[in-house]
Design an enzyme around this catalytic site. Structure first.
Site: not given
Ligand code: ADP
Length: 407
Positions: A7, A91, A180, A241, A386
């Site tokens: 990732n 990813r 996600h 964010r 994940e």
């Protein structure tokens, strides 16, 4: 099958080495501050002490070299040859409209990831760098791209279209994509194993609450709406964010503060959210501590965060005409009883009742029911994984490739 999961961020590489036959993690680690004066290297072999060090690592290729050196070093005893690694799973944040599933990376896929640079300028370029670097070090194994957007491909048009001229969607593919996806997929599948209901009859709201945070409505096993949109900037307030805003605010800020587009981008992505609201921190642990010490703005940041979660749970319950379960996951969702409690407070009209004692006694890493027995909607904490989803998808595709007579 032994799969290396990669990732890559702009200045970081996270990795996991996973044996997919039993889902075990042999080792995981992270290299941060790539390209800075010194980079921070952390290797965590399972069941052993973490190794933390600093090195000069100037780019992603060198970072992959560092990871391979560590995996192969006789001291670590993790693998004895690069050929022990049978496939690499990457990813990739944005798959655009093209990728509905994970894919074997070939030249066409590389080009398509490149074409999505515009859609995810912070994520796709480093993701591709990671792919190229890993291919240099492991050229003879299949490399697979697993997209954050893929699980949300089932969104119906009424959920993914924005209220702007349709030609902008047709011309530039401006629509909701959602992110996600691997996490929402994983935690919903964990719930299906224990819910005693046919999957096609289930209605679930998944709350992935980490530094980045998103919520999804999953009906009959398929994502039908989610809080992030065209990019991972929208939806609920996040660490740094902003989440959703009235779009007019953007023009207004640019005019009043006399700032250019790139500064606005930084303002909304890196200086907003919990950090911007509190003026103190993006990390929920710090905010909770300061709020407990009486800091009003830290408390407000927490209140806004929980309010947005609650709004989405309500919206998605309406969207699905019911909700069997709310699943909390990721750093905040798995670890903060306070955030979970506040996010579902006073929702008994919806049949949502949290059990305080269960909520306070969640064991790390375990799936735990935290709703009362009388709650019409179950509430669970479900640890996400994940990397395991990426590893399993990668193994499936690598296996199919090895069995195909055409390759
Ligand atoms: P990401 O993977 O998006 O970087 P994580 O899923 O690791 O993020 O979540 C990080 C967030 O989880 C941080 O805001 C951190 O403060 C929060 N977190 C971790 N442990 C706790 C805890 N015990 N209580 C509250 N928040 C926590």
């Amino acid at each position: 099958m032994l799969v290396l999961v990669i990732n890559c961020g702009s200045s970081s590489v996270k990795y996991n080495l996973i044996e997919t036959s039993d889902g075990s993690d042999l080792c995981k680690g992270m290299i941060e501050r790539i390209g800075a004066v010194t980079s921070i290297v952390k290797h965590q072999p399972t069941g052993k002490k973490q190794i933390k060090d600093t090195r000069v690592i100037t780019n992603h290729t060198d970072a992959l070299q560092e990871i391979m050196n560590y995996l192969l070093s006789p001291d670590s005893e993790i693998i004895s040859s690069p050929s022990d690694i049978k496939a690499v799973g990457h990813r990739v944040v944005h798959g655009g409209e093209m990728f509905k599933d994970s894919v074997l990376i070939d030249d066409d896929v590389t080009e398509a990831i490149q074409q999505a640079f515009d859609l995810a300028p912070l994520h796709n370029p480093p993701n591709l760098k990671g792919i190229q670097a890993a291919k240099e070090h492991l050229p003879n194994v299949p490399h697979v791209a697993v997209f954050d957007t893929a699980f949300h491909h089932s969104l119906p048009a009424h959920a993914y279209l924005y209220g702007i001229p349709n030609r902008l969607y047709r011309r530039y593919k401006i629509r909701k994509y959602g992110f996600h996806g691997t996490s929402h997929y994983y935690v919903s599948r964990q719930y299906y194993k224990i819910c005693n209901k046919p999957v096609d009859q289930t209605k679930v709201v998944t709350c992935h609450l980490g530094n980045g945070a998103s919520i999804a409505a999953i009906k009959g096993g398929k994502s039908i709406d989610t809080s992030m949109g065209f990019t991972p900037l929208s939806g609920i307030v996040m660490g740094t964010r902003s989440g959703d805003l009235d779009p007019s605010i953007l023009f207004y800020i640019m005019e009043k503060e006399e700032i250019p587009m790139n500064s606005l981008h930084a303002l909304l992505n890196r200086h907003s959210g919990l950090l911007g609201l509190s003026g103190y921190a993006s990390d929920m642990r710090d905010l909770i501590e300061e709020a407990n010490n009486g800091d009003r703005r830290c408390q407000q940041a927490i209140d806004v965060f929980c309010y947005k979660i609650k709004q989405h749970i309500g919206t998605y319950t309406a969207t699905m005409n019911g909700c069997d379960a709310i699943l909390f996951t990721a750093g905040i969702g798995e670890n903060s009883s306070l955030i979970r409690k506040q996010s579902v407070a006073e929702m008994d009209y919806f049949g949502i009742e949290i059990d305080d004692e269960r909520n306070e006694n969640v064991k790390p890493g375990e799936i735990t029911k935290i709703s009362t027995d009388s709650s019409r909607t179950d509430i669970y904490v479900v640890p996400t994984n994940e990397e395991l989803v990426i590893a399993i998808d990668t193994a499936k595709i690598a296996q199919a490739k090895s069995q195909s007579p055409w390759v």
